[in-house]
Structure formats: structure tokens, C-alpha cells
Design a protein around this motif. Structure first.
Motif, short mmCIF file in Angstrom:
data_model
loop_
_atom_site.label_atom_id
_atom_site.label_comp_id
_atom_site.label_asym_id
_atom_site.label_seq_id
_atom_site.Cartn_x
_atom_site.Cartn_y
_atom_site.Cartn_z
N ASN A 136 -5.23 5.33 1.42
CA ASN A 136 -4.23 6.11 1.48
C ASN A 136 -3.12 5.70 2.52
N HIS A 137 -3.44 5.17 3.46
CA HIS A 137 -2.46 4.41 4.38
C HIS A 137 -1.87 3.23 3.70
N LEU A 138 -2.57 2.18 3.22
CA LEU A 138 -2.30 1.30 2.35
C LEU A 138 -1.21 1.56 1.25
N LYS A 144 4.42 -0.34 -6.10
CA LYS A 144 4.23 0.20 -7.11
C LYS A 144 2.54 0.45 -7.13
N LEU A 145 2.13 1.34 -7.62
CA LEU A 145 0.67 1.76 -7.98
C LEU A 145 0.27 1.77 -9.54
N ASP A 158 -9.40 9.09 -4.62
CA ASP A 158 -9.12 8.24 -3.78
C ASP A 158 -7.67 8.11 -3.54
N ILE A 159 -6.59 8.38 -4.61
CA ILE A 159 -5.15 8.40 -4.22
C ILE A 159 -4.94 9.88 -4.15
N ARG A 160 -4.51 10.14 -2.78
CA ARG A 160 -4.24 11.41 -2.27
C ARG A 160 -2.81 11.77 -1.74
N ARG A 161 -1.81 10.68 -2.09
CA ARG A 161 -0.50 10.74 -1.26
C ARG A 161 0.40 10.68 -2.48
N PRO A 162 1.58 10.91 -2.43
CA PRO A 162 2.57 10.66 -3.48
C PRO A 162 2.86 9.09 -3.35
N CYS A 163 3.06 8.51 -4.54
CA CYS A 163 3.64 6.91 -4.65
C CYS A 163 3.88 6.84 -6.07
#
Length: 608
Positions: A136-138, A144-145, A158-163
Motif C-alpha cells: 500500500n505504500h508502493l 496505474k494499478l 491488499d489494496i487499501r488506498r485510492p489509486c
């Protein structure tokens, strides 16, 4: 532009698996347009660099493996080296996440970052916590994800932040799954020799915990007279075979182990129903069920809240059953076997859907378009020389096959001189590796042999004889005719023309020279790039460590060309251009002068 892309993954072809296959396919597509290096762990002992279908594959030695995660100091070091315009990261990979994060936190150079999120980490609480923290820091540095399904995003822990997220489904090439009538007939005869006229349920895939093989074996136990063809390998193979023995159905459950692509097609053509009994969200997509659909086999799949059900739509392309439920799976299989009309309708619908939505062409094209859009708007360290760059890439792809391939060297391990074309006249061979070691004074498995001369441009290459088998489609390894031995490219002195240099004094050859130098650094850790007696106009050059540019010793004489248009080994610096060199670099036998001067102002040797 000559763009450089670093693909970071866990393993690479010929290692089989859904993530490994997508890593290969995307890398090969990008390599048609850019310089691509795939940094992965070596599935065997030691480190190895090779080119596969235009991709520079750098396999790094694993110092240890902890909970299925390779640990490699060489891998970590490579993440910090080199200038890249894009880093394309295939996740999950906890070790790579750590060092990628360190690179983006501490280094000034921050390439555009694309992350392809294949799946969350399940079943390993310690790794899951570390992975989520690093990941989540990376993600915060990602341009793009990519997710293969929006459903996977919805269930991801595992994906816990907006991106910035984009959905690109995985795919296969339908042309790789074509079967003619003869192949289908052979499959029917092979099936009959094993199971007679009994119905057959099939499974092809990795034998992992979450694949639900134990559920499938138990379901088959409740279906008298039904046989199962199970192909693949992995840690759950032995327990599954033992379970079949305990249930007394070993004569009806046939394990074939790892199979070739051709054998896989034969199995798919032979079975009546394909079972996809995965039990956990770790199963994020399901390439093996897609393969069955493309062949035209009806599918019974687990109703998982992931990309699995993007392919397997209940009542349209498959029958869905409750994950981990033996009775539910058995009922679905029995129903599919008992109703051939329904099975054919679902199989036809699945085949149409898979060929329209889930193809390699669509997947790789979408990935390339994404990279192009990021390069058009993002950060870049590349050289602006599009024409030379395209020429350099085309030459690089044909370098091994067209120039260095020892086509005449079919079985040179004999005691004689070498009359083979292109080889040193005094080259000698011996009857075996022991004699070769004595002949050349070398130790270990590798034995230095002779060199090939390349008459067209003066380049040369040296091969070593090593134990092993050639990598599939390799341009750098060749069979030598003796079992267990191969010729492997050891060092090369390529001419700059191989990378698209023109040398007319007017064309910008910056990209060609830089590509040649970078090639030597990447493959051999340095080497010599040969110039022809021409004039190469450049804007700037950066010589990597231990890489050199070689012209002709005749330039060191006091003779100057009478006019600037005479043939001479020359680098013409354009404007405020310059040349930077790291330790161990040199430029020898080359006139270096400003492009606008009529006569050389400086000549001689430059070294660092």
C-alpha cells in the motif's frame, strides 16, 4: 524514442503458471516496441541472462526461499540499477515490493510505475501483513494499478488506498487451441484405451491448496463408473493420489503429472466435462477453465466472487457450484453429464465469449496502449531518436538469430581442427569435456572454445560449451550434438551497425550507439562496441561500466584525413553534447570532434 522498460516478476517461462504466462506475453508484446528487461528469480541454481523472443530475461539466483517467497541479493541489487522509463511490476511479490519501495523512497530517479495485481496473498498471515504494509505504500507511487477483474478489486484486502485503477482481463490465443479431426480421433482412441466407454471428468492445472483437488476426488468417489483425467503437478498431487487410494477409486482417477501443451489439448479433447473446483479467492481468474472453454469443453466451476465468474457465468457459459462443497460439485458434474444438450449450449456460449473477450491480442494490446499513454504523459530518461531506436530494436531482435547463430556447428565436439565457416582457422576441438579442459586450461563445467568471425561487419562472438539443454526459442544457446551439452554465447563484440547506426555524419546515431552500449552492459556486464570507418553523429553518450567503443588503431598516427568527408572512425559531437563514462570504460581508435568542424581538432585515446 528509445524507451526502456523493466518488468519485475517472480518467475519466467519455461516455468508454468498463470502469472508467469501473463508476464511472458506482456513482456514479449512490449519488446516489439521498446527495450524490455524481465527481472525474475531463477527457478534453478545460479544466475542466468538470456534473450527469449526479444526480451532480455535476467534470472537471479535465490539465496533462500521462505514460505514460497524467493530471497535474492542479486535481484535486490538489480532493482536499484539502470535507467528505466517504466517499471512494470507483477504482484504479489513481497521481496520485490520491499526493494521497489526503497528505490522510490530514496532514489532521485523514479520511473513510471505500473503494477499488475494478480491476486492477494492468502493463507500466510505473517507474509500477508508485511505484504499489505509494503504494497500500500508502493501503490502510492504507481501511475496505474491493473486488475484482471473489478471483482478481484472488490474482495481484495491488499489494496487499501485510492489509486488509478484499470481493468485488463487475461487472455489466451485461440489459434493455439485448434484441433483437427485427426487429433480429435486420436484423443478419442486414447481415452477409450484408458476408460473404455465410461464418462470422463477432467482437470488441468497446478496442484495447489486452493485448487480443490480433494473436493474433486471426493466428488468422483460418489459418481460410480465415472473416470477422472487429472493433469498438472504441485504440492497437492501426492495427497490427492493418496486420497484416491484411500477411497478405493485409484483405478478411476488417473493422474498424468505435468504435461506438454500438445498433451493438454489431447486431454481436453478427450473429456466430457471440465471441473474447476477452486475453493479460495486466491483463484483470481482461472486460465485453465478458459483453455477448456476455447477448446469447447463444458465447464463446472466454483462460484467465487472473483474474476473466475467473469468467465464462468451460471447458465450462460458454465454451471456454478458452491466452493468447497463435495455434494454441490458432484451434483453439477452429474447434471452436466446427464444433459448433453445443455452441456453443448453452455460450451458453445463459453467458446464465443472467450474468443470475443479473453484473448492474448486484446490483453497485450491493452497493456501496450496503457504503456504508450503513460510514456506520452509521464517521466522519461530516454533519448529522443525514434528512427534509430526502431532500427536498433529490429537489429537487436535479429542479432542472435541472424548473426551469431552457429548454424554449421551441429556436432563440433570431435578431435580435429575446425573447417567450419566463420570460425578461426586454428580452432581445435576435443572428444569430450575433460579433454577440452586440458586443451584450454579451464576449470569447471564451462569450456572456452573458439570465436566466430562475422565477415559482414567485423563483429565476433565466443561460445562456451556447458552442461544443460537449450532454453526453448533461445537465440543464445544451441545444441552441439552431444547429449547433455550445449553451446552458449559467452561474449560478443558487435558492430554498431547491428543496432541501426548509419554513420553518414548527418543522421543522428545517438540511439543506436547507446542501445549497443546498453546491450553489452545488460548481457555481459560490459564489452566492446565496434565502429566501422565512418562518422557517427551523436548528441550525448553515457558509457555504462566496463563498456568501450573501439575504432581502429590507425587513428593514433599523426596522419589527419585531408578532408572531413574521408572515411575515418569518428564520433561527431553535436552542439553542447558530451560523453560520460563510468569506471573501466574507454574509447579507443576513434576521432572525437565537433560536428561542425571541417578538420579533426582532437584525436587519440580517451579512457576512464
Amino acid at each position: 524514442m528509445v524507451y526502456r522498460i523493466l518488468v519485475v516478476g517472480k518467475y519466467y517461462y519455461p516455468v508454468q503458471g498463470g502469472i508467469e504466462e501473463s508476464t511472458r506475453l506482456i513482456s514479449e508484446e512490449l519488446a516489439k516496441y521498446y527495450v524490455v528487461k524481465a527481472l525474475v528469480f531463477n527457478h534453478q541454481f545460479g544466475s542466468k541472462v538470456e534473450i527469449i523472443s526479444g526480451v532480455l530475461v535476467d534470472r537471479r539466483h535465490s539465496n533462500a526461499v521462505f514460505s514460497s517467497q524467493p530471497i535474492s541479493f542479486g535481484f535486490a541489487r538489480q532493482i536499484f540499477l539502470g535507467k528505466w522509463d517504466v517499471i512494470y511490476f507483477h504482484a504479489p511479490n513481497v521481496f520485490a515490493s520491499l526493494f521497489l519501495l526503497l528505490r522510490y523512497v530514496f532514489l532521485i530517479s523514479k520511473p513510471n510505475l505500473i503494477i499488475l495485481h494478480h491476486v492477494d496473498i492468502y493463507g500466510r498471515p505473517f507474509f500477508s501483513k508485511i505484504s499489505r504494509f509494503l504494497y500500500n505504500h508502493l501503490i502510492g507511487y504507481a501511475d496505474k494499478l491493473i486488475v484482471t477483474s473489478r471483482k478481484n478489486l472488490a474482495v481484495s484486502d491488499d489494496i487499501r488506498r485510492p489509486c488509478d485503477i484499470v481493468e485488463i482481463p487475461l487472455g489466451i490465443d485461440p489459434d493455439d487451441y485448434l484441433l483437427d479431426d485427426d487429433a480429435k480421433e486420436r484423443a478419442r482412441q486414447w481415452r477409450k484405451s484408458i476408460s473404455g466407454d465410461a464418462p470422463v471428468v477432467g482437470f488441468v492445472g497446478r496442484h495447489a491448496r486452493y485448487k480443490g483437488l480433494d473436493v474433486l476426488v471426493q466428488a468422483i468417489a460418489g459418481m460410480p463408473e465415472v473416470h477422472a483425467f487429472i493433469a498438472g503437478d504441485g504440492p497437492e498431487r501426492a495427497p490427492s493420489e493418496a486420497l484416491a487410494q484411500r477411497l478405493g477409486i485409484a483405478d478411476r482417477v488417473h493422474f498424468f503429472g505435468g504435461v506438454t501443451h500438445e498433451k493438454k489439448l489431447e486431454i481436453l479433447a478427450a473429456i466430457d466435462v471440465f471441473a474447476f473446483p477452486s475453493t479460495e479467492n486466491t483463484e483470481a481468474f482461472g486460465i485453465s477453465q478458459l483453455e477448456a472453454m476455447v477448446v469447447g469443453v463444458p465447464v463446472v466451476a466454483s462460484n467465487l466472487p472473483t474474476g473466475v465468474t467473469d468467465l464462468a457465468v451460471d447458465g450462460e457459459t458454465a454451471l456454478l457450484v458452491e466452493p468447497g462443497n463435495v455434494e454441490s460439485l458432484k451434483e453439477g458434474l452429474v447434471r452436466m453429464l446427464a444433459r448433453p444438450d445443455m452441456a453443448r449450449r453452455l460450451a458453445d456460449g463459453a467458446k464465443r465469449s472467450s474468443q470475443e473477450r479473453f484473448t492474448i491480442k486484446a490483453m497485450t494490446h491493452s497493456n501496450r496502449e496503457l504503456v504508450e499513454s503513460i510514456l506520452a504523459n509521464g517521466r522519461t530518461d530516454s533519448l529522443d531518436n525514434e528512427a534509430a531506436g526502431h532500427q536498433a530494436m529490429e537489429r537487436r531482435r535479429s542479432f542472435g538469430a541472424a548473426v551469431l547463430a552457429p548454424a554449421a556447428m551441429t556436432n563440433p565436439v570431435v578431435a580435429r581442427s575446425a573447417p567450419l565457416r566463420g570460425m578461426d582457422a586454428g580452432m581445435r576441438f576435443a572428444a569430450n569435456t575433460a579433454a577440452l579442459r586440458t586443451l584450454n586450461g579451464t576449470e569447471g563445467d564451462a569450456v572456452l572454445t573458439g570465436a566466430y568471425g562475422i565477415a559482414s561487419n567485423g563483429g565476433s562472438a565466443r561460445y562456451i560449451l556447458v552442461k544443460g539443454t537449450p532454453a526453448p526459442n533461445s537465440r543464445w544457446e544451441f545444441p552441439c550434438g552431444s547429449p547433455g551439452l550445449i553451446w552458449r554465447l559467452h561474449e560478443a563484440r558487435p558492430d554498431v551497425s547491428m543496432f541501426g547506426a548509419v554513420g553518414d555524419g548527418e543522421t543522428d546515431d545517438t540511439g543506436a550507439l547507446q542501445s549497443g552500449l546498453d546491450y553489452l552492459a545488460a548481457i555481459f556486464g560490459g564489452g566492446e562496441l565496434l565502429l566501422s570507418p565512418l562518422r557517427y553523429r551523436v548528441r550525448l553518450l553515457a558509457l555504462p561500466k566496463a563498456a568501450s567503443i573501439i575504432g581502429d588503431s590507425g587513428v593514433f598516427s599523426t596522419h589527419y584525413p585531408a578532408a572531413s568527408n574521408e572515411s575515418v572512425y569518428a564520433i561527431l559531437l553535436d552542439g553542447e553534447a558530451g560523453i560520460t563514462m563510468q569506471e573501466g570504460c574507454s574509447i579507443r581508435g576513434v576521432v572525437i570532434r565537433p560536428h561542425t568542424m571541417t578538420f579533426p581538432q582532437y584525436h587519440g585515446q580517451v579512457a576512464a
